[in-house]
Design an enzyme around this catalytic site. Structure first.
Site, PDB file in Angstrom:
ATOM      1  N   LYS A 144       0.876  -1.175   0.000  1.00 31.73           N
ATOM      2  CA  LYS A 144       0.000   0.000   0.000  1.00 31.73           C
ATOM      3  C   LYS A 144       0.913   1.223   0.000  1.00 31.73           C
ATOM      4  CE  LYS A 144      -4.075  -2.111   1.387  1.00 31.73           C
ATOM      5  NZ  LYS A 144      -4.598  -2.337   2.713  1.00 31.73           N
ATOM      6  N   HIS A 164       1.149   7.064   2.080  1.00 31.84           N
ATOM      7  CA  HIS A 164       0.447   8.292   1.735  1.00 31.84           C
ATOM      8  C   HIS A 164       0.556   9.299   2.866  1.00 31.84           C
ATOM      9  CE1 HIS A 164      -2.860   7.175   4.293  1.00 31.84           C
ATOM     10  NE2 HIS A 164      -2.887   6.005   3.719  1.00 31.84           N
ATOM     11  N   HIS A 212       0.243   8.535   6.589  1.00 31.91           N
ATOM     12  CA  HIS A 212       1.309   7.874   7.337  1.00 31.91           C
ATOM     13  C   HIS A 212       2.342   8.861   7.852  1.00 31.91           C
ATOM     14  CE1 HIS A 212       0.035   4.271   4.958  1.00 31.91           C
ATOM     15  NE2 HIS A 212       0.048   3.813   6.191  1.00 31.91           N
TER      16      HIS A 212
HETATM   17  N1  ARG Z   1      -0.642  -1.197  10.030  1.00 30.81           N
HETATM   18  C1  ARG Z   1      -1.636  -0.579  10.840  1.00 30.81           C
HETATM   19  C2  ARG Z   1      -2.410   0.452  10.041  1.00 30.81           C
HETATM   20  O1  ARG Z   1      -1.896   0.979   9.072  1.00 30.81           O
HETATM   21  C3  ARG Z   1      -1.049   0.130  12.034  1.00 30.81           C
HETATM   22  C4  ARG Z   1      -0.365  -0.774  13.002  1.00 30.81           C
HETATM   23  C5  ARG Z   1      -0.117  -0.093  14.301  1.00 30.81           C
HETATM   24  N2  ARG Z   1       0.560  -0.906  15.248  1.00 30.81           N
HETATM   25  C6  ARG Z   1       0.042  -1.933  15.914  1.00 30.81           C
HETATM   26  N3  ARG Z   1       0.792  -2.608  16.710  1.00 30.81           N
HETATM   27  N4  ARG Z   1      -1.231  -2.252  15.792  1.00 30.81           N
HETATM   28  O2  ARG Z   1      -3.540   0.739  10.397  1.00 30.81           O
END
Ligand code: ARG
Length: 565
Positions: free
Chosen positions: A125, A128, A131
């Protein structure tokens, strides 16, 4: 330490009253001839069972006078403090001369570890603009806590598990081109992902195919796994360009798939502790007592979820790093998820659940509407950064074509501007991302602060060390404008402390802006270098202190300081 706080501390020692209570009572007399600070003793009457005026009279003998306080007297129920600005300025500036860019550093965290989960991108992904916040907030907190002596562990909890990988394999096998993807990176992966969703609307069988491919990954099928790892490599390679630009680093990339073989023991423990319940065929932890919806641990088909992986990750981190705190820098849309996660761990009987903190932040939306990865409507951060760099470059070409190393300076300023604008508003505010505003370098921006820093350095260069051996005349700091700069400088260590306690880098963004404004005001109203050698020597010391403090402040935000602009 801020001079006001030092006075409060002295009163606290003499009276036994808590420092923050004193802080709240302290007054600034309307007339300077009555002193710089006044402490009213009315509140103490009850504790000491004496008339306030008597208490004031007795306390002044007990208060240990800080060096920069020239006089303490009691007038009625008030204790008045007269600050000798020259002495205070000398103390602070000499301290900064000694410590340089270490001014504000502490060892509060010695022997303690903080795990920070930030950026945590999803494979295939795009990176963007949404982030940007988790990445720059996390990076700044990493620096702040390191500066306070903590051992920090930065974790990029990669979103590298889930059905989207099945979709990607299906899409790649149908329409993918290896070279194109190697070259185009995430953008190319995104193209086939978007195409998959479009085609699946009319060909629902594609979804079944994707599910089958994902199952193949789970079952360890060689070809499927190889593709899965390749998608990951392509994404990480692509994204490392952005991390390099931003100056962001991680100590671990253990993401969701890392926990594939680490969930079972946690699930077993939940079952043993009687916390796992069946609900509609799924397995959940009931959180009714806490007024929360149940936390889903296993789906009906026995597969695990985001929460299951986070649960395993929390135990892994505690075991591996024995953290003092574990911070999750994630948008507030996941408030419920983290509440559930922390509550489940608490229910399992682990008090360290209280050491986990969801450092949440607001949404980033585009001025022209929301984003959607599936539809391919996203703003790529790399483009934003490149645009900011190009814009800086064109300004330099116009104003200072002879400048050396334009590439480095353009990057430092352009990237700095983007980071600064992301860290300017308080964390929890929603943010509308507006290209024009980010690329506007006037007003409260990184270039403004960076420019103040280079101004200081060039003043020092102009002085060529001629004043190094001259005795500074500290009386220049009796002027309000100069004292304002000094008192802001004295605030810095506590401000970093506060930013760490609130997990709020924006306090530092504001601080460096205001420090630069205060210095600029002095610079425009007075001359730094004039005929008076001793006064000039004092002002130059202040100039160096400001430069070093701005440099540290910007560093804590993850922003570089060009030496020339
Ligand atoms: N990858 C997830 C997202 O983009 C965020 C992860 C955050 N960290 C975690 N340990 N849940 O929504």
């Amino acid at each position: 330490m801020n001079y006001r706080n030092i006075i409060c501390e002295a009163i606290s020692k003499a009276s036994g009253l808590a420092e923050n209570e004193i802080e709240a009572l302290m007054e600034t007399p309307p007339d300077k001839s009555l002193g710089d600070f006044a402490f009213p003793c009315f509140k103490l009457a009850k504790t000491f069972r004496k008339a306030p005026a008597m208490i004031a009279g007795e306390l002044i003998d007990k208060i240990e006078k800080p060096g920069f306080v020239s006089q303490i007297n009691a007038v009625g129920a008030y204790i008045n403090f007269f600050v000798d600005r020259s002495v205070f300025a000398k103390d602070i500036i000499e301290k900064i001369m000694e410590e340089g860019t270490d001014y504000g550093r502490s060892d509060r965290g010695r022997g303690k570890t903080i795990v920070l989960d930030y950026s945590s991108i999803n494979i295939a992904k795009p990176f963007h603009i949404g982030h940007l916040l988790t990445t720059v907030i996390g990076n700044s907190l990493y620096r702040i806590f390191s500066f306070l002596g903590y051992t920090c562990v930065g974790v990029n909890h990669l979103g590298d598990w889930g059905t989207q990988f099945g979709k990607l394999i299906s899409a790649y096998k149908r329409w993918g081109n290896r070279e194109l993807i190697e070259e185009g990176g995430i953008k190319e992966l995104l193209n086939i992902y978007v195409r998959f969703h479009k085609e699946a609307e009319t060909h629902p069988e594609l979804e079944d195919e994707a599910r089958a491919y994902f199952k193949a990954i789970e079952d360890g099928d060689e070809e499927a796994l190889a593709l899965f790892h390749w998608f990951k490599d392509v994404t990480l390679k692509d994204i490392s360009k952005i991390y390099d630009l931003l100056g962001v680093k991680f100590d671990s990339y253990a993401g969701e798939s890392f926990y594939n073989d680490k969930m079972q023991p946690v699930i077993d423990e939940l079952r043993e502790k009687g916390l796992l319940e069946e609900s509609d065929g799924a397995m959940v932890v009931n959180l009714d007592d806490e007024g929360l919806p149940p936390c889903l641990i296993l789906k009906r088909d026995g597969t695990t979820l985001y929460a299951t992986r986070d649960l395993a990750a929390a135990f892994y981190r505690k075991k591996t790093y024995d953290f003092d705190k574990c911070l999750y820098v994630v948008a507030y849309q996941q408030n419920l998820h983290f509440k559930q996660l922390f509550t489940v761990i608490k229910k399992m009987g682990y008090d360290w659940a209280d050491d986990m903190v969801h450092v949440n932040f607001g949404m980033v939306s585009m001025a022209d509407g929301a984003m959607s990865t599936r539809e391919g409507r996203v703003v790529f951060l790399e483009e934003v950064l490149q645009k900011a760099i190009e814009k800086t470059r064109s300004i330099i070409e116009e104003k200072n074509p002879g400048m050396e190393d334009k590439d480095t300076v353009s990057r430092q300023i352009g990237v700095g501007a983007v980071i600064f604008s992301a860290l300017y508003a308080g964390r929890i505010k929603d943010m509308v991302f507006d290209y024009d505003r980010v690329l506007n370098f006037d007003g409260e921006t990184a270039p403004y602060v960076q420019y103040c820093h280079t101004r200081c350095r060039s003043l020092l260069q102009r002085a060529e060390g001629r004043y190094d051996a001259v005795a500074p005349d500290w009386s220049v700091f009796t002027e309000d404008e100069a004292f304002d700069v000094v008192s802001r400088l004295s605030d810095f260590p506590e401000l970093i402390e506060k930013a760490s306690l609130r997990y709020e880098p924006s306090l530092i963004t504001h601080y460096v802006t205001e420090l630069a404004q205060a210095f600029n005001k002095y610079y425009y109203d007075f001359r730094i270098i004039d005929d008076d050698m001793n006064k000039t020597a004092a002002r130059l010391k202040m100039t160096l202190a400001v430069a070093d403090t701005i440099k540290t402040g910007l560093w804590l935000l993850g922003i570089e300081t060009p030496t020339k602009m």
